[in-house]
Design an enzyme around this catalytic site. Structure first.
Site, PDB file in Angstrom:
ATOM      1  N   LYS A   1      28.259  45.635  39.477  1.00  0.00           N
ATOM      2  CA  LYS A   1      27.329  46.221  38.579  1.00  0.00           C
ATOM      3  C   LYS A   1      25.851  45.568  38.489  1.00  0.00           C
ATOM      4  CE  LYS A   1      26.761  48.792  34.244  1.00  0.00           C
ATOM      5  NZ  LYS A   1      27.550  48.636  32.853  1.00  0.00           N
TER       6      LYS A   1
ATOM      7  N   LYS B   1      29.989  41.789  47.768  1.00  0.00           N
ATOM      8  CA  LYS B   1      30.981  42.304  46.750  1.00  0.00           C
ATOM      9  C   LYS B   1      30.008  43.546  45.796  1.00  0.00           C
ATOM     10  CE  LYS B   1      31.138  39.904  42.665  1.00  0.00           C
ATOM     11  NZ  LYS B   1      31.682  39.490  41.381  1.00  0.00           N
TER      12      LYS B   1
ATOM     13  N   LYS C   1      24.904  32.633  37.916  1.00  0.00           N
ATOM     14  CA  LYS C   1      24.392  33.085  36.637  1.00  0.00           C
ATOM     15  C   LYS C   1      23.132  32.081  36.329  1.00  0.00           C
ATOM     16  CE  LYS C   1      27.192  36.056  35.408  1.00  0.00           C
ATOM     17  NZ  LYS C   1      26.963  37.658  35.258  1.00  0.00           N
TER      18      LYS C   1
HETATM   19  P1  TYM Z   1      35.291  41.052  36.135  1.00  0.00           P
HETATM   20  O1  TYM Z   1      34.977  41.670  34.825  1.00  0.00           O
HETATM   21  O2  TYM Z   1      34.043  40.621  36.844  1.00  0.00           O
HETATM   22  O3  TYM Z   1      36.058  42.059  37.078  1.00  0.00           O
HETATM   23  C1  TYM Z   1      37.327  42.521  36.726  1.00  0.00           C
HETATM   24  C2  TYM Z   1      38.563  42.197  38.193  1.00  0.00           C
HETATM   25  O4  TYM Z   1      37.679  43.332  39.188  1.00  0.00           O
HETATM   26  C3  TYM Z   1      37.797  42.532  40.339  1.00  0.00           C
HETATM   27  N1  TYM Z   1      36.528  42.832  41.100  1.00  0.00           N
HETATM   28  C4  TYM Z   1      36.732  42.907  42.371  1.00  0.00           C
HETATM   29  N2  TYM Z   1      37.516  42.787  43.212  1.00  0.00           N
HETATM   30  C5  TYM Z   1      37.189  43.249  44.509  1.00  0.00           C
HETATM   31  N3  TYM Z   1      36.133  43.660  44.869  1.00  0.00           N
HETATM   32  C6  TYM Z   1      34.962  43.788  44.090  1.00  0.00           C
HETATM   33  N4  TYM Z   1      33.726  44.047  44.341  1.00  0.00           N
HETATM   34  C7  TYM Z   1      35.055  43.341  42.562  1.00  0.00           C
HETATM   35  N5  TYM Z   1      34.427  43.558  41.471  1.00  0.00           N
HETATM   36  C8  TYM Z   1      35.207  43.059  40.551  1.00  0.00           C
HETATM   37  C9  TYM Z   1      37.539  40.889  39.675  1.00  0.00           C
HETATM   38  O5  TYM Z   1      37.909  40.137  40.920  1.00  0.00           O
HETATM   39  C10 TYM Z   1      38.650  40.894  38.662  1.00  0.00           C
HETATM   40  O6  TYM Z   1      39.782  40.831  39.309  1.00  0.00           O
HETATM   41  N6  TYM Z   1      36.556  36.444  34.710  1.00  0.00           N
HETATM   42  C11 TYM Z   1      37.159  37.889  35.001  1.00  0.00           C
HETATM   43  C12 TYM Z   1      37.778  38.550  33.790  1.00  0.00           C
HETATM   44  C13 TYM Z   1      38.716  37.555  33.129  1.00  0.00           C
HETATM   45  C14 TYM Z   1      40.164  37.261  33.808  1.00  0.00           C
HETATM   46  C15 TYM Z   1      40.653  36.180  32.754  1.00  0.00           C
HETATM   47  C16 TYM Z   1      40.631  37.753  34.659  1.00  0.00           C
HETATM   48  C17 TYM Z   1      38.834  36.897  31.772  1.00  0.00           C
HETATM   49  N7  TYM Z   1      39.882  36.298  31.755  1.00  0.00           N
HETATM   50  C18 TYM Z   1      42.132  36.008  33.033  1.00  0.00           C
HETATM   51  C19 TYM Z   1      42.147  37.217  34.990  1.00  0.00           C
HETATM   52  C20 TYM Z   1      42.661  36.487  34.056  1.00  0.00           C
HETATM   53  C21 TYM Z   1      35.886  38.820  35.174  1.00  0.00           C
HETATM   54  O7  TYM Z   1      34.652  38.668  34.816  1.00  0.00           O
HETATM   55  O8  TYM Z   1      36.121  39.919  36.072  1.00  0.00           O
END
Ligand code: TYM
Length: 333
Positions: free
Chosen positions: A198, A195, A112
């Site tokens: 967006k 990966k 970031k």
């Molecule tokens: P976020 O919003 O970026 O993504 C949400 C979930 O989707 C999974 N993900 C993927 N898995 C496999 N391949 C990909 N290309 C891919 N893109 C996204 C992410 O691994 C995630 O599981 N920090 C987290 C949100 C969060 C969270 C939490 C998760 C906040 N608090 C507590 C678990 C527990 C996030 O930004 O995910």
């Protein structure tokens, strides 16, 4: 007693295939066997300063998608993070024992800093602490996430264990990153990178709610090379990515056919992409239809959010009053 599960997704618009296979596919199965809390991480999304109108419509979109994709509010607790202020209270306490050096070493933070150098805010630095608070507030044992979240889970364990040691208690369990697949999932994108995301570009991600036409166009434009020149040669990343996407939605027979063509230097990428687009549509169509149906049902969305908030608050309240007692915030007698 059933083990507790917590996971969340940031509301940044529509969910993509990475969110589905990395997280939601596990949520759907886990809701039957565990005490599950699935939420929309709207406080986390403030690090990128969304305008209020977009934030609200993204939260509604993700909640509708959770329900449409198969999360059943009678089996699991679905809620919006900002409806449960106890999580920000725990975040404040946890911040006192999270150190600048370890937070700066987080891979996501470093990314970031590069991608948004004009907006390196404190929320970004302490993002893993808020995420730990999300998990620890329900004293979860399992956290279904994609591979990109592995380091955040390690940090959550570190913060929970540090709290336990500091106050000489055995209060927070050690949560583990979890997937119904044997390994944590990484869904690749269409533009040749690692990966699907967006934030790479709109062209990188296949959104579940997008039309057949939009998704087909994106797949047909996915990055490829000029083709193999030697039999059985290794695939460059962008080609491996297309095969990995096929594994999510195509039959083994079709994948084997294109593997053979690749190994014999006879592959036609246009045909592979068409086959991928056809099977992608077979997978996405029922989901897309259900999403648009649920999005019309404002009453249902509002009800699910309200009931979820009450259940999540009850669980969070219990933890926060125990944590206050442990820390030493006590009533006078
Ligand atoms: P976020 O919003 O970026 O993504 C949400 C979930 O989707 C999974 N993900 C993927 N898995 C496999 N391949 C990909 N290309 C891919 N893109 C996204 C992410 O691994 C995630 O599981 N920090 C987290 C949100 C969060 C969270 C939490 C998760 C906040 N608090 C507590 C678990 C527990 C996030 O930004 O995910």
């Amino acid at each position: 007693m059933k083990e507790t599960v917590v996971s969340g997704i940031r509301p940044t618009g529509k969910l993509h295939l990475g969110n589905y296979f990395g997280a939601i596919a596990s949520f759907i199965r886990m809701q039957n066997d565990y005490n599950c809390f699935f939420f929309i991480a709207d406080i986390h999304s403030l690090t990128t300063h969304p305008v209020p109108k977009d934030l609200h419509s993204s939260v509604k979109q993700v909640l509708a998608e959770y329900i449409a994709l198969g999360l059943d509010p009678n089996k699991c607790t679905l809620f919006v993070q900002s409806d449960v202020p106890q999580v920000t209270e725990l975040y404040t306490y946890m911040n006192m024992n999270a150190y600048k050096g370890e937070l700066e070493r987080s891979v996501t933070f470093k990314e970031k800093v590069k991608s948004q150098p004009d907006n390196v805010n404190a929320g970004l630095l302490t993002y893993p602490v808020l995420m730990a608070a999300d998990i620890l507030i329900h004293r979860a044992q399992k956290v279904p996430v994609g591979k990109d979240q592995k380091q955040h889970l390690e940090m959550t364990r570190q913060f929970g264990n540090r709290f336990n040691r500091m106050y000489n208690v055995d209060y927070f369990p050690e949560p583990e990153a979890f997937s119904y697949n044997e390994e944590l999932v990484k869904v690749p994108g269409l533009t040749g990178g690692g990966k699907m995301s967006k934030s790479n570009s709109e062209a990188d991600a296949i959104f579940i709610a997008d039309s057949q036409e939009t998704n087909q166009k994106k797949i047909m434009r996915a990055k490829t090379d000029s083709g193999p020149i030697e039999k059985n040669q290794n695939k460059p990343q962008e080609i491996q990515n297309l095969f990995d996407l096929m594994k999510l939605v195509c039959s083994k027979k079709i994948i084997d056919q294109y593997e053979n063509d690749y190994n014999n230097c006879e592959i036609k990428y246009g045909e592979l992409k068409k086959a991928l687009a056809i099977d992608m549509e077979i997978f996405l169509k029922p989901h897309r239809e259900k999403i648009s149906e649920i999005l019309q049902n404002y009453k249902l969305i509002a009800e699910v959010a309200e009931i979820g908030a009450e259940k999540a608050k009850a669980s969070a309240n219990k933890t926060i009053s125990e944590v206050r007692e442990i820390i030493g915030f006590r009533k006078f007698y």
